[in-house]
Design a protein around this motif. Structure first.
Motif, PDB file in Angstrom:
ATOM      1  N   VAL A 150     -20.616 -55.790 -37.195  1.00  0.00           N
ATOM      2  CA  VAL A 150     -19.870 -55.786 -38.446  1.00  0.00           C
ATOM      3  C   VAL A 150     -19.566 -57.213 -38.891  1.00  0.00           C
ATOM      4  N   LEU A 151     -19.155 -58.044 -37.956  1.00  0.00           N
ATOM      5  CA  LEU A 151     -18.840 -59.433 -38.296  1.00  0.00           C
ATOM      6  C   LEU A 151     -20.086 -60.190 -38.761  1.00  0.00           C
ATOM      7  N   LYS A 152     -21.218 -59.938 -38.129  1.00  0.00           N
ATOM      8  CA  LYS A 152     -22.457 -60.581 -38.559  1.00  0.00           C
ATOM      9  C   LYS A 152     -22.846 -60.140 -39.966  1.00  0.00           C
ATOM     10  N   LYS A 153     -22.708 -58.850 -40.243  1.00  0.00           N
ATOM     11  CA  LYS A 153     -23.046 -58.321 -41.565  1.00  0.00           C
ATOM     12  C   LYS A 153     -22.122 -58.924 -42.625  1.00  0.00           C
ATOM     13  N   LEU A 154     -20.853 -59.020 -42.308  1.00  0.00           N
ATOM     14  CA  LEU A 154     -19.883 -59.599 -43.237  1.00  0.00           C
ATOM     15  C   LEU A 154     -20.215 -61.062 -43.524  1.00  0.00           C
ATOM     16  N   TYR A 158     -21.324 -62.693 -47.131  1.00  0.00           N
ATOM     17  CA  TYR A 158     -20.601 -63.838 -47.674  1.00  0.00           C
ATOM     18  C   TYR A 158     -21.569 -64.963 -48.016  1.00  0.00           C
ATOM     19  N   LEU A 159     -22.500 -65.249 -47.110  1.00  0.00           N
ATOM     20  CA  LEU A 159     -23.469 -66.310 -47.360  1.00  0.00           C
ATOM     21  C   LEU A 159     -24.375 -65.967 -48.539  1.00  0.00           C
ATOM     22  N   LYS A 160     -24.758 -64.703 -48.649  1.00  0.00           N
ATOM     23  CA  LYS A 160     -25.608 -64.272 -49.764  1.00  0.00           C
ATOM     24  C   LYS A 160     -24.872 -64.450 -51.092  1.00  0.00           C
ATOM     25  N   LYS A 161     -23.626 -64.064 -51.134  1.00  0.00           N
ATOM     26  CA  LYS A 161     -22.832 -64.194 -52.355  1.00  0.00           C
ATOM     27  C   LYS A 161     -22.648 -65.665 -52.711  1.00  0.00           C
TER      28      LYS A 161
END
Length: 169
Positions: A150-154, A158-161
């Motif tokens: 979950v933390l990796k996905k978050l 964030y990086l994508k945004k």
């Protein structure tokens, strides 16, 4: 905060009652003509005391009383909400829909504010690894892996945004 102040509504109603058409007045004030006509109806019922909010929120019995009066007299939503000095006919429509789907419980005031999530599952609470059974260790490992995913996905989101906002500038 109301979109239109009480003074604005009364001024618009007075202009409409002085002969200005609701269409031209609506275009001038940037307000729908139907809303000006509704305000006028409320003003005709309540005069200078129109558009004042209720002292306290309506309880379920008050809402049901208003709906029963509307149904008994066969009034429209607009006429009934003007009669009771409601903000808009939409309010009465929502009450009617809730009453038909959930009964008197649907008319009860809902709690406002932030709702907090309750934690569904938590990692096993053993203090020492040597005291854990293999099943408990497996459960904790699965929990930690899920938490890590979950933390990796978050972080990836964030990086994508962040990279999308950099491209726009």
């Amino acid at each position: 905060m109301a979109k239109y102040s009480r003074a604005f509504k009364i001024a618009a109603v007075k202009q409409y009652l002085n002969g200005t058409s609701s269409l031209s007045l609506g275009a001038e004030l940037n307000v729908p003509a139907s809303l000006i006509r509704y305000w006028t109806q409320v003003y005709r019922f309540h005069g200078e005391t129109a558009f004042q909010p209720p002292i306290s929120p309506y309880c379920a019995q008050d809402k049901l009383r208003m709906l029963n009066k509307m149904w008994a007299e066969q009034w429209s939503l607009g006429y009934t909400s003007a009669y009771y000095n409601l903000v808009s006919p939409g309010t009465l429509y929502v009450w009617q829909r809730r009453y038909r789907s959930s009964g008197i419980k649907g008319l009860e005031p809902s709690k406002r504010g932030k709702t907090f999530m309750t934690q569904q599952s938590s990692p096993p609470q053993s203090s020492k690894i040597s005291e854990m059974t293999p099943e408990e260790m497996q459960k904790e490992l699965e929990y930690l892996r899920a938490e890590n995913a979950v933390l990796k996905k978050l972080d990836a989101l964030y990086l994508k945004k962040q990279s999308q906002t950099k491209r726009k500038r």
